[in-house]
Scaffold this active site. Structure first.
Site, PDB file in Angstrom:
ATOM      1  N   LEU A 224       0.818  -1.210   0.000  1.00 56.22           N
ATOM      2  CA  LEU A 224       0.000   0.000   0.000  1.00 56.22           C
ATOM      3  C   LEU A 224       0.855   1.265   0.000  1.00 56.22           C
ATOM      4  CD1 LEU A 224      -2.857   1.202   0.130  1.00 56.22           C
ATOM      5  CD2 LEU A 224      -2.690   1.084   2.628  1.00 56.22           C
ATOM      6  N   ASP A 225       0.644   2.122  -1.008  1.00 52.18           N
ATOM      7  CA  ASP A 225       1.303   3.421  -1.125  1.00 52.18           C
ATOM      8  C   ASP A 225       2.833   3.316  -1.164  1.00 52.18           C
ATOM      9  OD1 ASP A 225      -1.046   4.916  -1.279  1.00 52.18           O
ATOM     10  OD2 ASP A 225      -1.228   5.031   0.890  1.00 52.18           O
ATOM     11  N   GLU A 226       3.352   2.176  -1.585  1.00 50.67           N
ATOM     12  CA  GLU A 226       4.793   1.995  -1.655  1.00 50.67           C
ATOM     13  C   GLU A 226       5.256   1.589  -3.048  1.00 50.67           C
ATOM     14  OE1 GLU A 226       6.345  -0.474   1.434  1.00 50.67           O
ATOM     15  OE2 GLU A 226       5.255   0.564   3.032  1.00 50.67           O
TER      16      GLU A 226
END
Length: 281
Positions: A224-226
């Site tokens: 997530l969000d990486e």
């Protein structure tokens, strides 16, 4: 015809010469070229924009380049620059990034076709109708999330969409869908992560006296969000601003960063290099 060629391969002498020779034999005029050699990985990345008199179109150029690609173990992609990439934009309630994308497409700064807008709310239905774009209102909850992703898969296939843009779509896509669409989903988020997670991040930043706010556009992965970062920007804020000023500044930065990231992607200027990106701007 106008083409864009991107490729990566193990770095060794003769690669650029071999590609250029094939293009010269086809009467190509190279308009733009970028290359980067990752010395640590010994990998070459390259982007060329060129015109060529190709009666057989893209397939003819691909056939001519195939022996070079095989010789150097290239991962190669050839694009017809006249064909507009097809986008699905997903949005929840905050529509600033969506509105900017619509405007940039309308003024032809962003050369793409928006084929659908998908939302888990009805707030942007009027905006879609005014733009003449099909709008799909698909509420998402724990029970129907898999079903709604199946509908999204079907929409991607039906519209032949090249890219999904999460323009402040406040739902997390499943690991399976993110993996399946690797390199074909771009998300925008505030750059406060991981310091200010959850709701009202700009208000959290205001409470902590942050001096810089910003946004990050990245490819979506199961982490997530990486995912690999495409574009980022910051804006300076001061103690004299209110929490609402922080939010306004954040909206502006998010809109700009997302539009730039999508433009880089559709112009074939982004190449994945593991968890990193090569940006030929």
């Amino acid at each position: 015809m106008h083409f864009i060629l991107t490729f990566s391969c193990p770095d060794q002498p003769g690669i650029v010469s071999a590609v250029s020779t094939v293009l010269a034999e086809k009467g190509a005029d190279i308009l733009e070229t970028h290359q980067f050699s990752d010395q640590a990985a010994r990998q070459l990345f390259m982007r060329l924009a060129f015109t060529a008199p190709a009666p057989g179109g893209l397939a003819e150029i691909q056939t001519c380049l195939a022996p070079v690609a095989a010789r150097f173990s290239m991962t190669m992609r050839l694009h017809d620059a006249a064909v507009l990439p097809r986008l699905i934009i997903m949005v929840s309630r905050f529509d600033h990034a969506l509105l900017n994308l619509l405007y940039q497409v309308r003024v032809n700064w962003l050369r793409a076709e928006i084929v659908a807008i998908v939302s888990n709310h009805q707030d942007s239905a009027t905006t879609a109708a005014q733009a003449g774009i099909p709008y799909y209102y698909w509420p998402v909850n724990r029970e129907n999330k898999a079903e709604q992703e199946d509908r999204l898969r079907a929409l991607v296939a039906e519209t032949s969409a090249d890219l999904i843009v999460l323009a402040r779509y406040m739902q997390v896509l499943s690991d399976a869908f993110s993996t399946e669409m690797n390199g074909r989903i771009i998300n925008i988020h505030h750059s406060f992560l991981p310091s200010f997670k959850g709701a009202r991040p700009y208000h959290q930043a205001y409470a902590r006296g942050v001096k810089l706010i910003g946004a990050t556009a990245h490819y979506v992965t199961p982490d997530l969000d990486e995912g690999p970062i495409i574009e980022q920007e910051t804006a300076r804020v001061t103690h004299s601003l209110s929490a609402e000023d922080y939010v306004a500044a954040g909206r502006s930065v998010e809109s700009q960063v997302l539009a730039r990231a999508v433009k880089l992607h559709v112009e074939q200027r982004v190449m994945l290099n593991g968890h990193r990106t090569i940006i030929f701007s």
